[in-house]
Design a protein around this motif. Structure first.
Motif, PDB file in Angstrom:
ATOM      1  N   GLU A   1      -5.960 -10.307   1.035  1.00  0.00           N
ATOM      2  CA  GLU A   1      -5.306  -9.442   2.139  1.00  0.00           C
ATOM      3  C   GLU A   1      -5.498 -10.121   3.033  1.00  0.00           C
ATOM      4  OE1 GLU A   1      -2.626  -5.680   1.913  1.00  0.00           O
ATOM      5  OE2 GLU A   1      -4.569  -5.316   2.775  1.00  0.00           O
TER       6      GLU A   1
ATOM      7  N   PRO B   1       2.674   1.330  -3.780  1.00  0.00           N
ATOM      8  CA  PRO B   1       2.768   1.676  -4.522  1.00  0.00           C
ATOM      9  C   PRO B   1       2.276   3.624  -4.711  1.00  0.00           C
ATOM     10  CG  PRO B   1       1.884  -0.274  -4.372  1.00  0.00           C
ATOM     11  CD  PRO B   1       2.409   0.560  -3.231  1.00  0.00           C
ATOM     12  N   HIS B   2       2.062   3.783  -3.933  1.00  0.00           N
ATOM     13  CA  HIS B   2       1.055   4.860  -3.677  1.00  0.00           C
ATOM     14  C   HIS B   2       2.460   6.580  -3.790  1.00  0.00           C
ATOM     15  CE1 HIS B   2      -2.834   5.256  -2.676  1.00  0.00           C
ATOM     16  NE2 HIS B   2      -2.745   4.366  -2.706  1.00  0.00           N
TER      17      HIS B   2
ATOM     18  N   VAL C   1       3.496   6.505  -7.680  1.00  0.00           N
ATOM     19  CA  VAL C   1       3.031   7.119  -8.109  1.00  0.00           C
ATOM     20  C   VAL C   1       3.779   8.324  -9.022  1.00  0.00           C
ATOM     21  CG1 VAL C   1       1.306   7.946  -8.848  1.00  0.00           C
ATOM     22  CG2 VAL C   1       0.722   6.217  -8.277  1.00  0.00           C
TER      23      VAL C   1
ATOM     24  N   GLU D   1      -9.213   7.443 -16.220  1.00  0.00           N
ATOM     25  CA  GLU D   1     -10.521   7.829 -16.466  1.00  0.00           C
ATOM     26  C   GLU D   1     -11.625   9.378 -16.137  1.00  0.00           C
ATOM     27  OE1 GLU D   1     -13.303   5.745 -14.443  1.00  0.00           O
ATOM     28  OE2 GLU D   1     -12.057   4.476 -15.655  1.00  0.00           O
TER      29      GLU D   1
ATOM     30  N   PHE E   1      -7.806  -7.991  -4.271  1.00  0.00           N
ATOM     31  CA  PHE E   1      -7.129  -7.875  -3.549  1.00  0.00           C
ATOM     32  C   PHE E   1      -6.498  -7.226  -2.565  1.00  0.00           C
ATOM     33  CE2 PHE E   1      -3.390  -5.654  -1.156  1.00  0.00           C
ATOM     34  CZ  PHE E   1      -2.258  -6.910  -1.361  1.00  0.00           C
TER      35      PHE E   1
ATOM     36  N   ARG F   1     -11.133  -1.105  -8.937  1.00  0.00           N
ATOM     37  CA  ARG F   1     -10.750  -0.922  -8.270  1.00  0.00           C
ATOM     38  C   ARG F   1     -11.986  -0.365  -6.749  1.00  0.00           C
ATOM     39  NH1 ARG F   1      -6.849  -0.864 -11.724  1.00  0.00           N
ATOM     40  NH2 ARG F   1      -4.309  -0.924 -10.948  1.00  0.00           N
TER      41      ARG F   1
ATOM     42  N   TRP G   1     -13.247   2.899  -6.423  1.00  0.00           N
ATOM     43  CA  TRP G   1     -13.874   3.942  -6.934  1.00  0.00           C
ATOM     44  C   TRP G   1     -14.428   3.550  -8.139  1.00  0.00           C
ATOM     45  CZ3 TRP G   1     -11.329   4.246 -11.397  1.00  0.00           C
ATOM     46  CH2 TRP G   1      -9.980   3.583 -11.504  1.00  0.00           C
TER      47      TRP G   1
ATOM     48  N   ASP H   1      -7.880   1.563  -0.053  1.00  0.00           N
ATOM     49  CA  ASP H   1      -6.571   1.475  -0.944  1.00  0.00           C
ATOM     50  C   ASP H   1      -7.056   1.535  -1.879  1.00  0.00           C
ATOM     51  OD1 ASP H   1      -4.450   2.086  -2.559  1.00  0.00           O
ATOM     52  OD2 ASP H   1      -3.491   0.690  -1.178  1.00  0.00           O
ATOM     53  N   PRO H   2      -7.611   2.822  -2.927  1.00  0.00           N
ATOM     54  CA  PRO H   2      -7.639   3.381  -3.671  1.00  0.00           C
ATOM     55  C   PRO H   2      -7.116   2.984  -5.344  1.00  0.00           C
ATOM     56  CG  PRO H   2      -6.787   5.423  -2.552  1.00  0.00           C
ATOM     57  CD  PRO H   2      -6.927   4.204  -2.299  1.00  0.00           C
ATOM     58  N   LEU H   3      -5.522   2.566  -5.201  1.00  0.00           N
ATOM     59  CA  LEU H   3      -4.242   1.975  -6.155  1.00  0.00           C
ATOM     60  C   LEU H   3      -5.414   0.061  -5.873  1.00  0.00           C
ATOM     61  CD1 LEU H   3      -1.479   3.361  -5.907  1.00  0.00           C
ATOM     62  CD2 LEU H   3      -3.284   3.997  -6.990  1.00  0.00           C
ATOM     63  N   ARG H   4      -5.679  -0.575  -5.123  1.00  0.00           N
ATOM     64  CA  ARG H   4      -5.260  -2.053  -5.658  1.00  0.00           C
ATOM     65  C   ARG H   4      -7.602  -2.581  -5.584  1.00  0.00           C
ATOM     66  NH1 ARG H   4      -1.218  -4.591  -5.002  1.00  0.00           N
ATOM     67  NH2 ARG H   4      -0.014  -4.095  -4.678  1.00  0.00           N
TER      68      ARG H   4
ATOM     69  N   ALA I   1      -1.369   2.846 -15.333  1.00  0.00           N
ATOM     70  CA  ALA I   1      -1.683   1.832 -15.629  1.00  0.00           C
ATOM     71  C   ALA I   1      -1.211   1.145 -13.595  1.00  0.00           C
ATOM     72  CB  ALA I   1      -0.515   0.407 -15.694  1.00  0.00           C
ATOM     73  N   LEU I   2      -1.028   2.280 -13.322  1.00  0.00           N
ATOM     74  CA  LEU I   2      -0.900   2.376 -11.129  1.00  0.00           C
ATOM     75  C   LEU I   2      -2.098   2.990 -11.292  1.00  0.00           C
ATOM     76  CD1 LEU I   2       2.648   3.972 -10.851  1.00  0.00           C
ATOM     77  CD2 LEU I   2       1.605   1.467  -9.463  1.00  0.00           C
ATOM     78  N   ASP I   3      -2.813   4.134 -11.668  1.00  0.00           N
ATOM     79  CA  ASP I   3      -3.889   5.004 -10.623  1.00  0.00           C
ATOM     80  C   ASP I   3      -4.660   5.304 -12.252  1.00  0.00           C
ATOM     81  OD1 ASP I   3      -5.654   6.219  -9.644  1.00  0.00           O
ATOM     82  OD2 ASP I   3      -3.667   7.891  -8.729  1.00  0.00           O
ATOM     83  N   PRO I   4      -5.008   4.275 -11.966  1.00  0.00           N
ATOM     84  CA  PRO I   4      -6.295   4.958 -13.862  1.00  0.00           C
ATOM     85  C   PRO I   4      -7.422   5.671 -13.446  1.00  0.00           C
ATOM     86  CG  PRO I   4      -6.279   1.952 -12.701  1.00  0.00           C
ATOM     87  CD  PRO I   4      -5.564   2.651 -12.171  1.00  0.00           C
ATOM     88  N   ARG I   5      -7.531   6.411 -12.347  1.00  0.00           N
ATOM     89  CA  ARG I   5      -8.298   7.249 -12.229  1.00  0.00           C
ATOM     90  C   ARG I   5      -7.971   8.511 -12.843  1.00  0.00           C
ATOM     91  NH1 ARG I   5      -7.761   8.373  -5.815  1.00  0.00           N
ATOM     92  NH2 ARG I   5      -5.955   6.901  -6.329  1.00  0.00           N
TER      93      ARG I   5
ATOM     94  N   HIS J   1       0.158  -1.425  -0.085  1.00  0.00           N
ATOM     95  CA  HIS J   1      -0.133   0.040   0.226  1.00  0.00           C
ATOM     96  C   HIS J   1       0.733   0.793  -0.199  1.00  0.00           C
ATOM     97  CE1 HIS J   1      -3.202  -2.596   0.330  1.00  0.00           C
ATOM     98  NE2 HIS J   1      -2.526  -3.371   1.456  1.00  0.00           N
TER      99      HIS J   1
END
Lengths: 241, 312, 227
Positions: free
Chosen positions: C82, B229-230, B233, B309, C78, C113, C115, C71-74, B302-306, B226
């Protein structure tokens, strides 16, 4: 008298609001209820003139927004103020913006009505409680005597007891000052207790509207019914024998 | 996703075209007679006007701006970078030779930057605000502030002149790569450390992390799945900027260390107004830059698709 | 097994925000912890969870908003895997489907994810994760305040149905006595870092003893309507 006539607002190729028609007379209260994403905040933006309308007209007694200057009470009271300015300076901003003189008598009268201790205004937004900050937010909205005050979820950041207390103070001031209040809220309980009329907004359209008592007593649409049932289930409204 | 990639690709094409047109315009409108510069570079002496006219006609300078531009662009679109205005030899093989000296140094510098910055940032964020953290931040700030040409000279003085451990000039052996790569790598490490450090600190403050610990996820798991990855970015985003910094630094460093690479190639081409050569270097670097940024954009999405979008 | 904790307390920058507090919660009991904002109820909730976890109890926590739990990235998958691994449970599709059906999230796409799901579904997913290990106690901190009322009411109803008859106790932390009153059998009122009243719901609602409880009772809903 606020008139919203067949207003549509376009957002990214979809209609965020469509065919909105509302009217609100001086001294009256209209509650717009609905879920998040229904377009409640967009409606407020449109009435304030911050969001352009794709169709329709919004006016106060025939005048456009620019002249009648509605004011706004925001949802997050602490974020509604410049964190570096004393609350007193923030409160006087509308007067400065409109070139009006500062009326100390009115200020202290409003402070009394909102139960704001005078020395509270010399603090910074971060030094007061959320409830106090929201009352100061209401003070700022009322200081320039606007004919129309918009409330965007004014109570949702407050706890249950403070909510009811603040709602009562707003209503008392409204009967003294005579402004029209448009309250946007997801809390049907608040709307039921204080609004003269209710409009239910869903997916950008008003699906149901009318006098509060009639709506609470007998909602006409499925969505209206589920809103009412939720208010009972969550204890916002209570049925007694 | 396909639409997004296509959009990014289109953007890349626009950037390349822009770079080509801008360099051509700059070179063309620069003060002085380009034919004179070419003739001087070619014959290394003052030449009579007749020769200048000949050079002018040969290089296409007398045809006017747009014909000259199209003359250059036409073959380029077919993959032909043209011939040097000075030597008449094909530009492409020379460019490939230059790149074969430059690429290893660039990659090594990037490697040194990563190898230094990641552990340093991890160490610094162990206890934020501790002397170790402050020390790392101070070193990193210093590293960003020191220009490559000055650091390069210092390193030459220390390791080549005083200690005599490493060669300073030329590119004969692999050892010749070390000082230039270290000069660049330290700069890269400095800015990356700052980015990674602040990325980790910001990621650690995410509001959802306590919930994961209460759910029984180990601190190690939270860190790896967690926080990392954050923190990654912003690092990915900065990589594109880092590359620009590297390309810019390469030119200076190659000149300081007298390495035959893209830097030397570019500097001599500019002073000789050798249009085809300059254009080739600019286009190739622009192409590298655009490609890397395209990759970064795709990884980022790919890491953060937001992000995708919101743009779509 | 009755949950028992003794002498929970907390300080922040030298100021006591939670005075020593004892708590007993019976299996399957529904407890409401109510109080004004700043009364220390969330602190008590967090202390309770951390203490019980340290004692080896199985306790689960549902934060106020799904933003504080996911977690917004996962991907949702997952998160689920977890959570299973954290509880040392083997992956079990049937158990997952049963929980998802009970909370009406069986239609959710696990590869998305958080969201990519509606907020109501995110919150119910968080509850499903919390119920995964059949905990002794489920602590919910203002579970409805981040949701639209219709969605919140649906969630509370689904949770009530799921917990009915089981041994999982529920602690509902809220500022809204109206919300707690209908769902819990026992109410604890907090004021200024202390539990000032602890009584069966009926008694507290009809005869509140302390000023804090009286204030909460007086403002428990907006309107009373005749049936």
């Amino acid at each position: 008298m606020l008139t919203v006539e067949n207003v549509a607002v376009r957002r990214a190729n979809t209609l965020a609001l469509e065919g909105i028609t509302l009217s609100l007379a001086q001294g009256r209260t209209l509650a717009v209820v609905g879920e998040s994403g229904a377009g409640k905040s967009t409606l407020i933006g449109a009435i304030l003139g911050l969001v352009p309308c794709a169709a329709g007209e919004i006016a106060w007694a025939g005048e456009p927004v620019r002249t009648y200057r509605p004011s706004l009470v925001m949802q997050e009271p602490r974020r509604a103020f410049n964190p570096r300015l004393s609350l007193r300076r923030s409160v006087c901003e509308p007067l400065v913006a409109q070139g009006l003189p500062r009326d100390e008598a009115r200020l202290s009268r409003l402070c009394q009505g909102l139960e704001i201790q005078p020395d509270l205004l010399d603090r910074l937004p971060s030094q007061v409680s959320i409830g106090q900050a929201q009352r100061v937010g209401i003070l700022r909205a009322l200081i320039a005597s606007p004919p129309l005050v918009l409330f965007d979820e004014p109570l949702s950041a407050l706890d249950a007891v403070t909510q009811k207390h603040t709602a009562r103070l707003i209503a008392e001031l409204q009967s003294e000052e005579g402004f029209a209040a448009l309250i946007v809220t997801h809390d049907l309980g608040y709307a039921a207790a204080y609004a003269d009329e209710i409009a239910v907004l869903k997916a950008g359209k008003i699906v149901e509207g009318g006098p509060t008592a009639a709506f609470i007593d007998r909602p006409q649409t499925e969505y209206g019914k589920s809103l009412r049932n939720a208010a009972f289930a969550l204890g916002a409204l209570e049925q007694v024998a | 996703m396909t639409r997004v990639v296509f959009g990014l690709f289109l953007r890349a094409c626009v950037v390349l075209t822009g770079a080509a047109m801008a360099t051509f315009a700059l070179l063309w409108h620069a003060p002085g007679d380009p034919a004179l510069a070419v003739a001087l570079a070619r014959y290394r002496t003052v030449v009579p006007d007749a020769v200048l006219d000949h050079v002018r006609a040969e290089a296409g300078f007398d045809a006017g701006y747009w014909p000259a531009f199209w003359d250059w662009l036409g073959p380029l679109l077919r993959g032909d970078f043209g011939q040097s205005a000075v030597t008449g030899r094909d530009v492409w093989p020379e460019l490939v030779t230059a790149m074969s000296y430059t690429a290893p140094v660039a990659l090594l510098a990037l490697g040194i930057g990563m190898a230094l910055s990641v552990p340093l940032a991890l160490l610094a964020t162990k206890r934020p605000g501790s002397w170790l953290d402050r020390f790392a931040v101070a070193i990193a700030s210093l590293g960003v502030a020191i220009p490559a040409f000055w650091l390069g000279l210092l390193l030459i003085l220390l390791f080549a002149v005083q200690l005599g451990w490493l060669p300073a000039m030329g590119a004969r052996t692999t050892a010749h790569m070390i000082l230039p790569a270290v000069t660049l790598g330290l700069g890269v490490a400095a800015s990356l450390t700052r980015i990674i450090r602040s990325g980790i600190l910001e990621a650690r403050g995410k509001p959802f992390l306590p919930a994961f610990l209460r759910r029984g996820v180990s601190a190690r798991g939270v860190q790896r799945h967690h926080i990392a990855p954050h923190a990654g970015v912003p690092v990915v985003t900065v990589f594109g900027l880092e590359l620009a910094f590297l390309l810019e630094g390469l030119v200076t460093v190659e000149v300081i260390f007298s390495r035959p690479g893209l830097g030397g190639f570019l500097v001599s081409a500019i002073s000789a107004r050798d249009f085809p050569k300059v254009q080739a270097v600019v286009l190739v670097t622009a192409l590298i830059f655009v490609t890397v940024n395209l990759l970064i954009d795709i990884i980022y999405r790919a890491l953060d698709p937001r992000i995708g979008e919101q743009n779509a | 097994m009755t949950i028992m904790v003794r002498g929970l307390s907390a300080e922040r920058s030298g100021r006591t925000i939670l005075y020593p507090t004892d708590l007993d919660i019976k299996p399957g009991e529904r407890v409401g912890l109510v109080g004004a904002s700043g009364s220390g109820k969330s602190t008590l909730g967090h202390m309770l969870i951390d203490t019980l976890l340290a004692q080896g109890h199985s306790v689960a926590h549902v934060p106020q908003s799904p933003d504080e739990a996911l977690d917004p990235l996962r991907s949702m998958r997952f998160h689920w895997q977890e959570a299973e691994q954290a509880l040392r449970l083997p992956a079990d599709t049937d158990r997952r489907m049963a929980l998802f059906e009970a909370l009406r999230i069986e239609g959710g796409d696990l590869s998305k994810r958080p969201w990519g799901w509606s907020r109501g579904m995110q919150q119910r997913f968080v509850i499903a994760m919390a119920l995964l290990g059949t905990p002794d106690l489920l602590v919910m901190d203002e579970p409805t305040s981040a949701l639209d009322p219709v969605v919140a009411a649906q969630m509370m109803a689904l949770l009530d149905d799921y917990l009915a008859g089981g041994s999982t106790a529920l602690m509902l932390i809220t500022h809204d006595l109206g919300l707690a009153a209908r769902r819990v059998s026992r109410l604890m009122v907090m004021d200024a870092g202390r539990v000032v009243e602890d009584a069966p719901s009926e008694r507290l609602l009809t005869a509140p003893q302390t000023q804090a409880a009286q204030s909460l009772c007086a403002h428990r809903n907006w309107m009373k309507l005749p049936c």
